[in-house]
Each structure stands twice: as structure tokens, then as C-alpha cells.
Write an enzyme that holds these catalytic residues in place. Structure first.
Site, PDB file in Angstrom:
ATOM      1  N   GLY B  54      -0.894   1.465  -3.551  1.00 30.75           N
ATOM      2  CA  GLY B  54      -2.222   1.975  -3.838  1.00 30.75           C
ATOM      3  C   GLY B  54      -2.547   3.210  -3.018  1.00 30.75           C
ATOM      4  O   GLY B  54      -1.962   3.431  -1.954  1.00 30.75           O
ATOM      5  N   SER B  55      -3.485   4.004  -3.501  1.00 29.68           N
ATOM      6  CA  SER B  55      -3.970   5.150  -2.735  1.00 29.68           C
ATOM      7  C   SER B  55      -4.991   4.677  -1.690  1.00 29.68           C
ATOM      8  O   SER B  55      -5.416   3.527  -1.704  1.00 29.68           O
ATOM      9  CB  SER B  55      -4.606   6.166  -3.680  1.00 29.68           C
ATOM     10  OG  SER B  55      -3.632   6.718  -4.528  1.00 29.68           O
ATOM     11  N   GLY B  56      -5.354   5.579  -0.799  1.00 31.07           N
ATOM     12  CA  GLY B  56      -6.323   5.260   0.243  1.00 31.07           C
ATOM     13  C   GLY B  56      -5.677   4.912   1.575  1.00 31.07           C
ATOM     14  O   GLY B  56      -6.375   4.684   2.563  1.00 31.07           O
ATOM     15  N   HIS B  57      -4.332   4.879   1.592  1.00 27.68           N
ATOM     16  CA  HIS B  57      -3.598   4.570   2.823  1.00 27.68           C
ATOM     17  C   HIS B  57      -2.922   5.818   3.400  1.00 27.68           C
ATOM     18  O   HIS B  57      -2.027   5.703   4.238  1.00 27.68           O
ATOM     19  CB  HIS B  57      -2.528   3.518   2.540  1.00 27.68           C
ATOM     20  CG  HIS B  57      -3.064   2.237   2.008  1.00 27.68           C
ATOM     21  ND1 HIS B  57      -3.916   1.449   2.733  1.00 27.68           N
ATOM     22  CD2 HIS B  57      -2.885   1.607   0.824  1.00 27.68           C
ATOM     23  CE1 HIS B  57      -4.237   0.371   2.017  1.00 27.68           C
ATOM     24  NE2 HIS B  57      -3.622   0.450   0.855  1.00 27.68           N
ATOM     25  N   ASP B 110       1.885  -5.298  -6.906  1.00 29.55           N
ATOM     26  CA  ASP B 110       3.116  -4.528  -6.722  1.00 29.55           C
ATOM     27  C   ASP B 110       4.330  -5.357  -7.123  1.00 29.55           C
ATOM     28  O   ASP B 110       5.240  -4.861  -7.786  1.00 29.55           O
ATOM     29  CB  ASP B 110       3.238  -4.061  -5.265  1.00 29.55           C
ATOM     30  CG  ASP B 110       2.112  -3.117  -4.873  1.00 29.55           C
ATOM     31  OD1 ASP B 110       2.045  -2.016  -5.425  1.00 29.55           O
ATOM     32  OD2 ASP B 110       1.284  -3.499  -4.027  1.00 29.55           O
ATOM     33  N   HIS B 219      -6.569  -3.975   3.187  1.00 33.19           N
ATOM     34  CA  HIS B 219      -7.629  -3.845   2.183  1.00 33.19           C
ATOM     35  C   HIS B 219      -8.797  -4.743   2.551  1.00 33.19           C
ATOM     36  O   HIS B 219      -9.559  -5.160   1.700  1.00 33.19           O
ATOM     37  CB  HIS B 219      -7.103  -4.220   0.806  1.00 33.19           C
ATOM     38  CG  HIS B 219      -5.770  -3.619   0.505  1.00 33.19           C
ATOM     39  ND1 HIS B 219      -4.598  -4.308   0.697  1.00 33.19           N
ATOM     40  CD2 HIS B 219      -5.445  -2.394   0.080  1.00 33.19           C
ATOM     41  CE1 HIS B 219      -3.585  -3.502   0.374  1.00 33.19           C
ATOM     42  NE2 HIS B 219      -4.063  -2.347   0.002  1.00 33.19           N
TER      43      HIS B 219
END
Lengths: 335, 335
Positions: B54-57, B110, B219
């Protein structure tokens, strides 16, 4: 205040322990507890390059000590100038026998302490010359550049000057290229939320939710205007209007761009901002030769970002591309 | 929510524009809008190394694409798995004719999408083998390691596997070293404040002022315990107790240490934490061979940090030190 600290008065000392423990290949302590020098031989036989400034801006300032970058740095308390004695000790730590260039930001405390330190060093026969960074275009009108603050543009000045020093240039030439770099550099910041100095325990300024402060300083100094929060593309347009007109940058110019987060802004948002900066430059016919996007010069956990542009000639272009290694900036020369 | 975004639904697309514009020497787009591959020739004649998440990491995952590191990455929406089609496209982008290693984190989405993508790739004759990172020691008991999440330890797994692939090893050998790395790796996080997914507009979990959540996920997944905020040295002790006992690490071990900020924690505080981690390791007779401190694997603007330890043998030690260049991690081999 939820933070990773021990006694709030010890944050600088505690962080320096971690910095030197984590980077023995880059950083070495000195007899002065607030001076860090480059590991290894340092500036032997060449001009030393030094800066100094308050803590809380990491990786600035200590994070730019390393081969091809700074030789030593004087470290102040959070958001406070290093002492004159610390600057003097940094000069001595960086002395390789050909003089020292002290390249620092335009703040009252730093100006006073650097001046004193230069005099102290002169008594011991050490020649130190200075360049004062004043790249923050929002901090005073164009005809009062001498009043402007130094912000992230300092990093590009350190890079070019240190690269020239590494080539064996003399002090006068190193100082000239540092001055040329900062004269060709303009920055502006936008603040989206405030930060808290650990020893204070609460923010000493505020940015209301739903607003942003255009031109904010690295310590929360007031900007040009408080405006409603705008989309990223409008933020980029506002920032670019300010800096493009100021130098001014013109069609056909080659530039380096540095987008730095102020601490808490997610990295993906820095790239969103960069995408718009790149679009605006392309439309203006300005060619980007070097790009830096990340948390290069922060203000603790402030939200927001700064944009810095430097107009390049062939010399600055070459010096920015020279090999360097540090916590904050590594150039491998491979690309 | 004061953030640098346009439409909250476009943050990933907008950030990818900036990423590829800022790093043309490292990153190249592909026909799939959510797949980025390494610039240049890529994995020709060697095993390709891929991840996704996921994005945001950021800088994870895309920030570890580069020479000596990942060949391609599949990118999901913020905190969401990439699609199976994106993983499949990433496998193809990384295919150099000797198969592909997909090294990713243990999350339900994932797992499902990678499995599907491996089947899709197999139909086209592309051999993909996988290793699932489960380094987060706080996310399940030791006898249920298969339920544990993958966190910052993935970075060390990518590094060793990619370095071995660069040496010309075959797929089985690359997979084995990735598995060996993650089997020798333990991580734990502490959360001090929550984060906000732009499209949600408010945090989907909370951490009260004056408290910290030990073992929090990337998360906001619940940790082991919510405790009153403690001094940095006590935070370090808690984190190290968790991971040292888990492998367990023992006197005489060589290790790599990675201290990663979760996004908003000031960099100086990461070094304060590292100083205590280093003290605890020294007292335990464990020797630190590689140190990484910074924002390596973040969760938007969450405050907090993770600590990761990997026990090294001579092979892992060598592979971590091999040259690599990416946004998130550059090893010059000069030190």
C-alpha cells in the site's frame, strides 16, 4: 506531548550520542561537546567548510557532515544558535591549513556568535571567511535581502563550496562560489501545522486547522499571509510565483530544485508538491538539472514544506553533481 | 486536515507523477499505472526482485527501487494492497529471464493478490517465487509466526536478496537468502499519535495524549499494550526486551539495526532512541555491524518509531554492505 525523549533539557546531548553511535563512518566527536567533525582525516591540505545552527532541523545541520560536504558543524540547543566558542571549536576542527569557510544562515544569534568566533580564531592565526545564507524570499522585500533568513538553500551552498574545496580551491575561491550559489538561490515555505520545542512543551505559535501560512520561517516566524488551505497545485503555484519573480528566474535557465518537508508531512505529499513544481518549471521553459525531494531541512514535527530553486551555471551544475556522502545527502556520481 | 494534496482520491497518482519526475535516474513508469520499474536495463540475465504494498509508507515501497535493490514494485492505494494485475505486471517488468523473487509483507490483501498474480504469471511461463515477511514480533505469539505482519524488516530482506541477485545467483538461492534474512529479523513499533488517510479525512484509530501503544502496526493495528508515555530509554528497553527474547538474539551475535520513524517523529528523536538501543546491545554483548536510522518505513504522519534487528552471518553481512542506490537507501561501499 507524545515524543521520544528523556529529560527535555537533554534532547540535544541525547541525540548527539545516537548520531555519533549510528554513523562512525561519517561523524566524530571533538573536545567540544557541541561540535561534530567528519570522521577520518578531514580537511588536511584543503579549505575546511563549516556551518552551525540550532538543533531541531535534522538532518540539518549535522547531517551534512561527510566526505564531499561539511568538515565540521557547531550545534546549538533546539532552535537556538550555537555559542561563539562552539563555532570557534568547529573552525579549528575543520582547519586543514588553508583556512576555513563558515557558511551559515542569517539569524541574529548566529551572526553575533559567528562574528565573535571569527575574531577568536583570528587571534590564533586561523583565517575564517563567512557567507551568510539569505535565500528565504518571503522574509523581507527584494531590496532588503540582507534581512532575509537562510533556510534550505544553505544545503546547496554547502554542497557547491565543499565540492570546490575538495578540488583544492583556495579560501577566496571557495567563498566566492558559496556566495554565487546563495545569490542564485531563492526559497519559500508553507506551514500547515506548528511544532513543539520539547523544553517548552507546547507550540510557541499556531496555525489554525483549515489554514496555511505562506512564507513561514523555520522557527514559526510569521510569513507573508495566512490563507485558507488550498490544493497542492495552488500551493505550488503560490510558492513558485514568489520565488520565480524574485531572482528572477527566466526561460532557458538551468536550475536545481529542492523540495523539503518541514518534519511531519508525509513523503508522498512532498512528491505531489514536486510534481506541480516540475510542471510549472516546464511551462516556464526552465530546465531542472538536479532534484532533491525529502526531509532535508525540518522544523521538528511542523507540517508543511519549502521549495528552493538555484539557478545554475556550468560550475554550479558540476559541483552539485560531485560525489558526496552524508546522512542528509549522498551523491554517488553514478547517475 | 492540513495536507499537501489535491483530490484525496488522487494522492497515489499525483505522488507517482512526482516520484518519476524527481528520479528519472532511478525510476521508470510502465504500461501499468501502478507499477514502477528501475530505470535502465533492469534485471537482464539475472533474477528480478519485486515487492508491492500500500501507499502511505514512503519511502517504502517504491523508494527501494534502484540499482542493487528492487527491480519493480506494485503500488496500492493508501494502506491497501496492490491488485493482482499490478503484481503480475511488476513481475513482468522485473523479468530478466531467470525468474522473479516477490518479497512482500504478510497482510491478507497482499497474500491473496500475490498468489493470484503468481498463477497469472505462471500461465505465461514466468517463474515467480515468494517470501512473506513476518518480522513484527508484537503481532502474534512466537508459535504463530505465520500470523505476524511484515514491517520495516522487509527492507533488509530486499537488500540482501537483491545484492545476491546482482551477483548472478539463481532464483532458488535468492529466495533462500531472503527467507534466511527475514527468519533472522525481528521488529517492534511504538505508536505515539495516529495518522489520517487523506480519503478518510480523519484517523481510523486514536492514541490518547500521554499514552503510547507498544507493538502498534503500520496501519494502526492494535499492539500489545497501551501504556503511559515513558522516557526514551524506557521505550527502548521495552522494545528491545520484546525483540531480543523473541529470536532470541544472544551474546556474541552480529546484527544490523534499523530504527525507522513512523512519519512525524522528529529525526533527532530517532537518534535519541538509537542511542539507547545501541547501549542495550553493547550491554548484551551484541555487535552492531550495520546501522540505519531515519524515516525508512513510515505510516503517513503517525508519530512513533520501529526498531528492527537482523542477526547476521558472514553472507548477510556482506550483502547488506554491497553497493545500492535508491531513494530510501543508498550504500556507496565507501565506508
Amino acid at each position: 506531548m507524545n515524543r521520544i525523549i528523556n529529560d527535555p533539557d537533554d534532547v540535544v546531548e541525547d541525540a548527539l550520542k545516537g548520531l555519533t553511535a549510528a554513523h562512525p563512518d561519517l561523524l566524530a566527536g571533538t573536545a567540544h561537546p557541541r561540535v561534530i567533525r567528519v570522521a577520518g582525516a578531514g580537511a588536511v591540505g584543503r579549505v575546511g567548510v563549516v556551518t552551525g545552527g540550532g538543533s531541531g532541523h535534522e538532518p540539518a545541520f549535522v547531517g551534512y557532515v561527510g566526505p564531499g560536504l561539511l568538515d565540521a558543524v557547531a550545534i546549538g540547543e533546539v532552535f537556538a544558535s550555537p555559542t561563539a566558542r562552539a563555532f570557534e571549536a568547529a573552525f579549528k576542527a575543520a582547519d586543514g591549513g588553508r583556512g576555513v569557510a563558515c557558511l551559515y544562515g542569517n539569524y541574529a544569534g548566529d551572526n553575533m556568535n559567528v562574528k565573535m568566533a571569527v575574531r577568536l580564531a583570528a587571534r590564533d592565526g586561523l583565517a575564517v571567511r563567512t557567507v551568510v545564507a539569505n535565500d528565504d524570499a518571503a522574509s523581507a522585500p527584494p531590496d532588503e535581502r540582507g534581512k532575509r533568513r537562510g533556510v534550505a538553500g544553505e544545503i546547496l551552498m554547502w554542497k557547491t563550496a565543499a565540492a570546490l574545496a575538495a578540488e583544492g580551491a583556495d579560501l577566496e575561491t571557495v567563498i566566492a562560489v558559496a556566495q554565487k550559489t546563495i545569490d542564485a538561490t531563492r526559497s519559500v515555505g508553507i506551514g500547515l501545522s506548528a511544532c513543539t520545542i520539547p523544553a517548552a512543551g507546547k507550540p510557541n505559535f499556531s496555525i489554525a486547522d483549515g489554514t496555511m501560512e505562506v512564507g513561514i520561517g523555520h522557527h514559526g516566524e510569521p510569513g507573508i499571509a495566512v490563507r485558507p488551505i488550498a490544493p497542492a497545485r495552488a500551493m505550488a503555484a503560490t510558492m513558485m510565483e514568489t520565488i520565480l519573480a524574485d531572482l528572477p528566474f527566466a526561460r532557458g535557465d538551468d536550475v536545481a530544485v529542492l523540495v523539503s518537508g518541514l518534519g511531519a508531512t508525509p513523503v508522498m505529499e512532498l512528491y505531489i508538491l514536486y510534481a506541480h513544481v516540475a510542471e510549472i518549471l516546464a511551462e516556464a521553459g526552465i530546465r531542472v538539472r538536479h532534484r532533491f525531494v525529502g526531509n532535508y531541512f525540518t522544523s521538528l514535527e511542523m507540517m508543511g514544506a519549502s521549495v528552493t530553486l538555484t539557478r545554475l551555471d556550468a560550475e554550479l551544475d558540476r559541483l552539485l553533481g560531485a560525489k558526496a556522502r552524508s546522512i542528509g545527502l549522498t551523491v554517488t556520481g553514478d547517475a
